[in-house]
Design a protein around this motif. Structure first.
Motif, PDB file in Angstrom:
ATOM      1  N   THR A   2       0.840  -1.194   0.000  1.00 25.57           N
ATOM      2  CA  THR A   2       0.000   0.000   0.000  1.00 25.57           C
ATOM      3  C   THR A   2       0.880   1.251   0.000  1.00 25.57           C
ATOM      4  OG1 THR A   2      -0.058   0.172   2.405  1.00 25.57           O
ATOM      5  CG2 THR A   2      -1.760  -1.210   1.347  1.00 25.57           C
ATOM      6  N   ALA A   3       0.240   2.388  -0.205  1.00 24.94           N
ATOM      7  CA  ALA A   3       0.973   3.655  -0.166  1.00 24.94           C
ATOM      8  C   ALA A   3       1.589   3.876   1.209  1.00 24.94           C
ATOM      9  CB  ALA A   3       0.041   4.807  -0.523  1.00 24.94           C
ATOM     10  N   TYR A   6       4.634   1.699   1.586  1.00 26.13           N
ATOM     11  CA  TYR A   6       5.688   2.243   0.737  1.00 26.13           C
ATOM     12  C   TYR A   6       6.382   3.412   1.448  1.00 26.13           C
ATOM     13  CZ  TYR A   6       8.066   3.957  -3.432  1.00 26.13           C
ATOM     14  OH  TYR A   6       9.026   4.348  -4.335  1.00 26.13           O
ATOM     15  N   PHE A  29       5.840  12.854  -0.250  1.00 24.10           N
ATOM     16  CA  PHE A  29       5.353  11.610  -0.847  1.00 24.10           C
ATOM     17  C   PHE A  29       3.895  11.350  -0.483  1.00 24.10           C
ATOM     18  CE2 PHE A  29       9.621  10.955  -2.148  1.00 24.10           C
ATOM     19  CZ  PHE A  29       9.519  10.131  -3.257  1.00 24.10           C
ATOM     20  N   GLN A  30       3.482  11.721   0.719  1.00 20.69           N
ATOM     21  CA  GLN A  30       2.073  11.592   1.077  1.00 20.69           C
ATOM     22  C   GLN A  30       1.213  12.458   0.162  1.00 20.69           C
ATOM     23  OE1 GLN A  30       2.501  12.644   5.218  1.00 20.69           O
ATOM     24  NE2 GLN A  30       2.331  10.501   5.882  1.00 20.69           N
ATOM     25  N   TYR A  32       2.033  13.507  -2.850  1.00 21.75           N
ATOM     26  CA  TYR A  32       2.133  12.935  -4.188  1.00 21.75           C
ATOM     27  C   TYR A  32       1.110  11.817  -4.363  1.00 21.75           C
ATOM     28  CZ  TYR A  32       4.270  10.797  -8.315  1.00 21.75           C
ATOM     29  OH  TYR A  32       4.489  10.276  -9.569  1.00 21.75           O
ATOM     30  N   PHE A  33       1.063  10.911  -3.391  1.00 24.25           N
ATOM     31  CA  PHE A  33       0.094   9.819  -3.458  1.00 24.25           C
ATOM     32  C   PHE A  33      -1.331  10.369  -3.447  1.00 24.25           C
ATOM     33  CE2 PHE A  33       3.513   6.831  -2.466  1.00 24.25           C
ATOM     34  CZ  PHE A  33       3.113   5.698  -3.155  1.00 24.25           C
ATOM     35  N   CYS A  34      -1.629  11.291  -2.551  1.00 20.65           N
ATOM     36  CA  CYS A  34      -2.985  11.859  -2.467  1.00 20.65           C
ATOM     37  C   CYS A  34      -3.396  12.514  -3.774  1.00 20.65           C
ATOM     38  CB  CYS A  34      -3.076  12.872  -1.327  1.00 20.65           C
ATOM     39  SG  CYS A  34      -3.114  12.120   0.303  1.00 20.65           S
ATOM     40  N   LEU A  37      -3.995   9.811  -6.422  1.00 23.54           N
ATOM     41  CA  LEU A  37      -5.198   9.035  -6.096  1.00 23.54           C
ATOM     42  C   LEU A  37      -6.450   9.831  -6.456  1.00 23.54           C
ATOM     43  CD1 LEU A  37      -4.109   7.436  -2.703  1.00 23.54           C
ATOM     44  CD2 LEU A  37      -4.575   6.219  -4.851  1.00 23.54           C
ATOM     45  N   GLU A  43      -3.079   2.926  -6.147  1.00 22.57           N
ATOM     46  CA  GLU A  43      -1.855   2.899  -5.353  1.00 22.57           C
ATOM     47  C   GLU A  43      -0.795   2.057  -6.050  1.00 22.57           C
ATOM     48  OE1 GLU A  43      -2.666   1.555  -1.366  1.00 22.57           O
ATOM     49  OE2 GLU A  43      -3.325   3.529  -0.737  1.00 22.57           O
ATOM     50  N   ILE A  46       0.844   3.882  -8.932  1.00 21.07           N
ATOM     51  CA  ILE A  46       1.748   4.926  -8.449  1.00 21.07           C
ATOM     52  C   ILE A  46       3.053   4.302  -7.972  1.00 21.07           C
ATOM     53  CG2 ILE A  46       2.080   6.756  -6.737  1.00 21.07           C
ATOM     54  CD1 ILE A  46      -1.055   6.992  -6.736  1.00 21.07           C
ATOM     55  N   ILE A  47       2.937   3.230  -7.204  1.00 26.02           N
ATOM     56  CA  ILE A  47       4.121   2.552  -6.675  1.00 26.02           C
ATOM     57  C   ILE A  47       4.979   2.011  -7.810  1.00 26.02           C
ATOM     58  CG2 ILE A  47       4.873   0.517  -5.368  1.00 26.02           C
ATOM     59  CD1 ILE A  47       2.419   1.125  -3.500  1.00 26.02           C
TER      60      ILE A  47
END
Length: 81
Positions: A2-3, A6, A29-30, A32-34, A37, A43, A46-47
């Motif tokens: 999961t994000a 990661y 990075f949080q 970036y993921f948000c 998403l 996820e 993105i990973i």
């Protein structure tokens, strides 16, 4: 993976950075993921686009100076020079 996992792994790989710098990277990075998403990316996608956390950590550490890293001093007791 999961994000969150990661990012946890990435944070551990950046142990040499001082806390302030490490927290800044984690926040980036949080975010970036948000952001991705919200755009509809998964996820996993993105990973996969980022690559392994260890690779990202290695590349990020190249950009930091010694002042931004934790310096540990080794005490030499009874050392003869």
């Amino acid at each position: 993976m999961t994000a969150n996992v990661y990012i946890e792994i990435l944070e551990k790989q950046l142990y040499i950075l001082n806390a302030k710098e490490r927290q800044a990277v984690v926040r980036d990075f949080q975010k970036y993921f948000c952001d991705l998403l919200r755009e509809g990316k998964s996820e996993q996608a993105i990973i996969e686009s980022l690559g392994a956390p260890s690779y990202i950590a290695t590349e990020l550490l190249k950009a930091y100076s010694e002042e931004e890293m934790i310096v540990t001093e080794v005490a030499y007791e009874s050392a003869y020079i």
